[in-house]
Every structure is written in C-alpha cells, then in structure tokens.
Design an enzyme around this catalytic site. Structure first.
Site, mmCIF file in Angstrom:
data_model
loop_
_atom_site.group_PDB
_atom_site.id
_atom_site.type_symbol
_atom_site.label_atom_id
_atom_site.label_comp_id
_atom_site.label_asym_id
_atom_site.label_seq_id
_atom_site.Cartn_x
_atom_site.Cartn_y
_atom_site.Cartn_z
ATOM 1 N N MET A 34 44.610 -37.878 -33.147
ATOM 2 C CA MET A 34 45.619 -38.981 -33.692
ATOM 3 C C MET A 34 45.475 -38.370 -35.528
ATOM 4 O O MET A 34 45.895 -39.473 -36.412
ATOM 5 C CB MET A 34 45.641 -40.733 -33.896
ATOM 6 C CG MET A 34 45.562 -40.904 -32.152
ATOM 7 S SD MET A 34 45.265 -41.943 -31.861
ATOM 8 C CE MET A 34 46.958 -42.955 -32.399
ATOM 9 N N CYS A 35 45.567 -37.397 -35.985
ATOM 10 C CA CYS A 35 45.658 -37.103 -37.537
ATOM 11 C C CYS A 35 46.523 -35.773 -37.600
ATOM 12 O O CYS A 35 48.087 -35.291 -36.520
ATOM 13 C CB CYS A 35 44.011 -35.595 -37.124
ATOM 14 S SG CYS A 35 43.670 -35.107 -38.776
ATOM 15 N N GLY A 36 47.187 -35.820 -38.603
ATOM 16 C CA GLY A 36 48.461 -35.915 -39.285
ATOM 17 C C GLY A 36 47.910 -34.452 -39.247
ATOM 18 O O GLY A 36 49.000 -33.244 -39.421
#
Length: 165
Positions: A34-36
């Site tokens: 869920m990281c950019g």
C-alpha cells in the site's frame, strides 16, 4: 559472514535457509503493498524474469514498519500475484528496524549503511544487492527504480563465485 548464515520464513510459512541461494546474485528488498512505491514490484519482477536463469533472484520481505503493509501474509501474496504477477520469492512480514528487526536486515544495514552512515531503513523498497558469494555489494534508496540497478546486476552475474574448500 554472509547472507547464507540466515534463515527466513517464506510467505507460506515454510522456513528457508538463504544458503539455498548460494552462488546467486540477490536483490533483497523490503516491500509494501500500500505504498506509493509499490509499482516497483513490476520492475523487480521484470529483472527477476530477465536474469533468473543466469543465477539472479529477487527476495521480497514485506514490512509494516512504515504502516503500509497491514494485511496478512496471505493477503500480501494474493495482492502481489494478482496486481503485479510476482513470481519472485516472497517472505513473511518482518521488521527491518528496531528491537525486533530480522537479523538479516541488521546484517545488511551494518554491511551497507545508508546516506551519511545511517543504518536505519528509512522507507519501503530499500534494496540491497548481494554478490554471488553472499556479500552485500551495494544499498539502493527506496526511490531508486529497479531499472537503475540492472547494470550492477549484470556486472555481478559475470563474476564467478569464490570456490570453497
């Protein structure tokens, strides 16, 4: 000492001695779904598919230390397969900093400190390239795209591992 002294739990719960990767070039990465920076999974998979037959492996270690990997190991595996068609080895969630950090990451950080000698991992997708002898070769920042590492991977693949005995 080398990465071969360590064992890690695979994402399916089985234990895997890293000595099973002896003689291979490894890219060890702390990952998060869920990281950019999660689109880097695609670049990591491309490198893995391009060079795995030459003795290269990407080892992905999910970590929730930056609050971007809250799911279960099963959910992480499903996300990686569905979203990025990941086939490289994934391991169970680990801490990469602090009192409960996985010993592998403690070793990698000592061998390849970051900017200004800092050992802490600052964010997801910090990458450690390891040579065919299990020695950490270089540390890459989270924002370093997998494609930037390709020339170093190719150079290490050309080297033969040291013979033991």
């Amino acid at each position: 000492m080398s990465v071969y002294q360590f064992t890690a739990q695979r994402i399916d719960g089985t234990l895997q001695p890293l000595s099973e990767y002896r003689g291979q070039v490894l890219l060890i990465v702390n990952v998060a779904s869920m990281c950019g920076l999660s689109p880097q999974y695609a670049g990591l998979e491309q490198l893995y598919r391009r060079y795995r037959d030459q003795g290269f492996a990407v080892l992905g270690f999910p970590s929730n230390q930056f609050m971007q990997e809250p799911g279960s190991n099963e959910a992480i595996a499903e996300f990686c397969e569905r979203t990025y068609q990941v086939t490289f080895p994934l391991f169970a969630k680990v801490d990469v900093n602090g009192p409960n950090e996985h010993p592998l990451f403690a070793y990698l950080k000592r061998q390849q400190p970051g900017l200004f000698g800092s050992t802490a991992i600052k964010w997801n997708f910090t990458k450690f390239l390891v040579d065919r002898n299990g020695k950490p070769y270089r540390r890459y920042a989270p924002t370093d795209l997998p494609s930037v590492i390709e020339n170093d991977i190719v150079a290490l693949l050309r080297q033969q591992p040291a013979t033991v005995g």
